[in-house]
Scaffold this motif. Structure first.
Motif, mmCIF file in Angstrom:
data_model
loop_
_atom_site.group_PDB
_atom_site.id
_atom_site.type_symbol
_atom_site.label_atom_id
_atom_site.label_comp_id
_atom_site.label_asym_id
_atom_site.label_seq_id
_atom_site.Cartn_x
_atom_site.Cartn_y
_atom_site.Cartn_z
ATOM 1 N N SER A 94 -7.101 -1.909 3.461
ATOM 2 C CA SER A 94 -6.104 -1.149 4.214
ATOM 3 C C SER A 94 -6.689 -0.874 5.594
ATOM 4 O O SER A 94 -7.891 -1.027 5.813
ATOM 5 C CB SER A 94 -5.782 0.171 3.501
ATOM 6 N N SER B 23 -8.833 -1.228 -0.261
ATOM 7 C CA SER B 23 -7.497 -0.840 -0.709
ATOM 8 C C SER B 23 -7.561 -0.115 -2.051
ATOM 9 O O SER B 23 -8.304 -0.518 -2.955
ATOM 10 C CB SER B 23 -6.604 -2.072 -0.842
ATOM 11 N N SER C 142 0.808 -1.222 0.000
ATOM 12 C CA SER C 142 0.000 0.000 0.000
ATOM 13 C C SER C 142 0.843 1.274 0.000
ATOM 14 O O SER C 142 0.321 2.355 -0.276
ATOM 15 C CB SER C 142 -0.947 0.007 1.204
#
Length: 534
Positions: A203, A219, A96
């Motif tokens: 996330s 995400s 990420s």
């Protein structure tokens, strides 16, 4: 929701009736453990933060039909001698923070697990059979000797000590660890939201450590299979207990709730369309410290085996949420053997005779014992405490034995099991991969319980490396017969989960599979990425 007035009236739950918010893409979910130290599945399994695994993409995982599905890997192959597997990763996967996700992150995850006291390391020995794993974890060999290799950024080679035809299913629990973050911060990369990076469909937005509640978001960088269809996932472990979860569900503070025995019949009558059941491949059983009194005597263990009326337990105390267990293997699981199951009868006279043979006629002179159970939510939260109370009464009535019950956080319970600081446990276990070696492996060569039974170990080892299924089946049956004859465990129940879900939920994950079961969050990656909300 039409269910609300009916359930509230029937259950007399003093809860304000507030309709769940509609047209939102935020799922409000119950969690399990209210404690967790690291948001890193490859650092700790038993003390991990809530749904830490959802942040990372495994090599492969299971869908709701229990079909193995490639995730980070796009393909795999096995060498002619059966000892080496090659996994090819999908190109373009990233962390990420934008760093590429590579084969080295997966290899590093297991190298670190083998050398840092990982509490799930035993799994990679018995299930993975990775070459050199045992020696490295015992400190007698260097980590570089492990049968793991990042051939290039997208290729992983795994060498095993024996052919492992089911190894791809084992990789459903193989998550990457961001080596670049560990190099920078050590294990602390996974204790603060600001430094946690993800590779999977979600996330992390926040993590409240006081109760282990978390908020995940979809995400923005994940490009692999099974991308999230919701924007946010809010998980509150305090809702895992049905006694708390159902009132929260009724108040609109949860989108689904597991049900306890008292809640099931009422909810089923009130809203059959909202009910979801799941035959979990799981077993709860009694386990012992085989080396300490009084359970170092096989007669004592056999007495406990025959002192339990599993039919009464499941039909009364646990009605609709569990079925009797006569084997460590659940019905329908590969290797399930009815002949083994048939031996688990309720026979009070035989139980008393075994206890008398151990020197405790009618329980006279038998020490008070304390059964340790694990503090958890989900289906085990509904089953285990009630079952412990039933066993407490049953052992007193049949054997004259006084039993106390102690409930502990998961990490403390596991520490007691591994370090043998207590002598009897109720141990729930849910499958990790679809092969009988999974369940038999948790007692193999130490395994989860520190059992070392040469006759059993030899049979399991032979079965594990056998390529002919019929031969394997018979060898595992022989191994389980050893378990019974030596009273290594007492199979208790197989859970059947029952939950009620909001009619605002949709998607394939909300629908039953071809067998009529809905695994819900027992298959977290599938469930939370195939769920929608109106």
């Amino acid at each position: 929701m039409h269910i609300l007035p009916k359930i509230v009236g029937a259950l007399a739950v003093a809860t304000a009736l507030t309709l769940p918010a509609s047209a939102q893409s935020t799922i409000l979910a119950p969690g399990q453990s209210t404690t967790g130290t690291y948001m890193d599945y490859m650092k700790t399994v038993y003390d991990r933060a809530t749904f830490a695994e959802l942040l990372q993409v495994p090599i492969a995982t299971f869908d709701k039909e229990f079909e193995l599905t490639p995730m980070a890997a796009e393909s795999w192959s096995q060498s002619e001698d059966g000892l080496t597997w090659t996994f090819k990763l999908r190109p373009g996967l990233v962390w990420s923070d934008g760093e590429p996700l590579t084969a080295e992150d997966y290899v590093f995850a297991l190298q670190r697990a083998a050398t840092s006291g990982y509490d799930f390391a035993w799994y990679w020995d018995f299930a993975g059979g990775i070459k050199g794993w045992k020696e490295v974890t015992e400190g007698t060999a260097d980590v570089s000797t492990l049968g793991l290799k990042a051939v290039d950024d997208l290729t992983i080679e795994v060498t095993t000590v024996a052919p492992k035809p089911y190894l791809p299913s084992v990789t459903s629990l193989w998550y990457p660890v961001p080596k670049h973050k560990v190099d920078e911060l050590g294990d602390d990369w996974a204790v603060n939201v600001d430094s946690i990076v993800s590779s999977g469909p979600f996330s992390i937005e926040s993590w409240e450590k006081s109760n282990n509640s978390v908020v995940f978001t979809k995400s923005e960088t994940y490009t692999g299979p099974w991308q999230a269809q919701i924007d946010r996932l809010e998980v509150d472990p305090s809702l895992g207990a049905p006694e708390v979860g159902l009132p929260a569900y009724l108040a609109g503070d949860a989108d689904y709730s597991f049900l306890n025995t008292g809640q099931v019949p009422v909810a089923m009558a009130a809203d059959p369309d909202g009910i979801r059941k799941n035959a979990v491949f799981a077993t709860s059983y009694l386990s012992y410290d085989l080396e300490s009194e009084p359970f170092n005597d096989v007669n004592v263990r056999r007495a406990f085996y025959y002192a339990i009326d599993r039919e009464e337990l499941t039909s009364t105390v646990l009605k609709d949420i569990a079925i009797p267990a006569g084997s460590i293997l659940p019905p329908g699981y590969p290797g399930y053997n009815p002949d083994v199951v048939a031996q688990a009868t309720f026979d009070p006279e035989k139980a008393k005779q075994f206890l008398a043979d151990a020197g405790f006629p009618n329980g006279e002179g038998f020490p008070e014992i304390e059964i340790w159970i694990r503090d958890e939510g989900g289906y085990n939260g509904a089953i285990v405490p009630a079952m412990a109370q039933y066993l407490q009464a049953e052992f007193k009535d049949v054997l004259g034995v006084t039993v106390n019950i102690r409930q502990l956080p998961g990490a403390d319970w596991m520490d007691g099991l591994r370090n043998k600081t207590n002598n009897i446990f109720i141990a729930p276990y849910e499958y990790d991969y679809l092969d009988p070696s999974n369940f038999y492996g948790i007692f193999y060569n130490g395994g989860r319980h520190g059992y070392f039974v040469p006759e059993y170990d030899a049979l399991v080892a032979e079965a594990d490396s056998e390529s002919d299924w019929d031969t394997r089946y018979n060898l595992y049956a022989e191994a389980e017969q050893v378990m019974i004859d030596q009273g290594l465990i007492v199979p208790l129940v197989h859970p059947i989960t029952t939950a009620v879900i909001s009619d605002n939920l949709g998607g394939d994950a909300a629908k039953p599979n071809s067998l009529g079961f809905t695994p819900l969050d027992r298959l977290g990656h599938y469930f939370f990425t195939h769920l929608t909300k109106q």
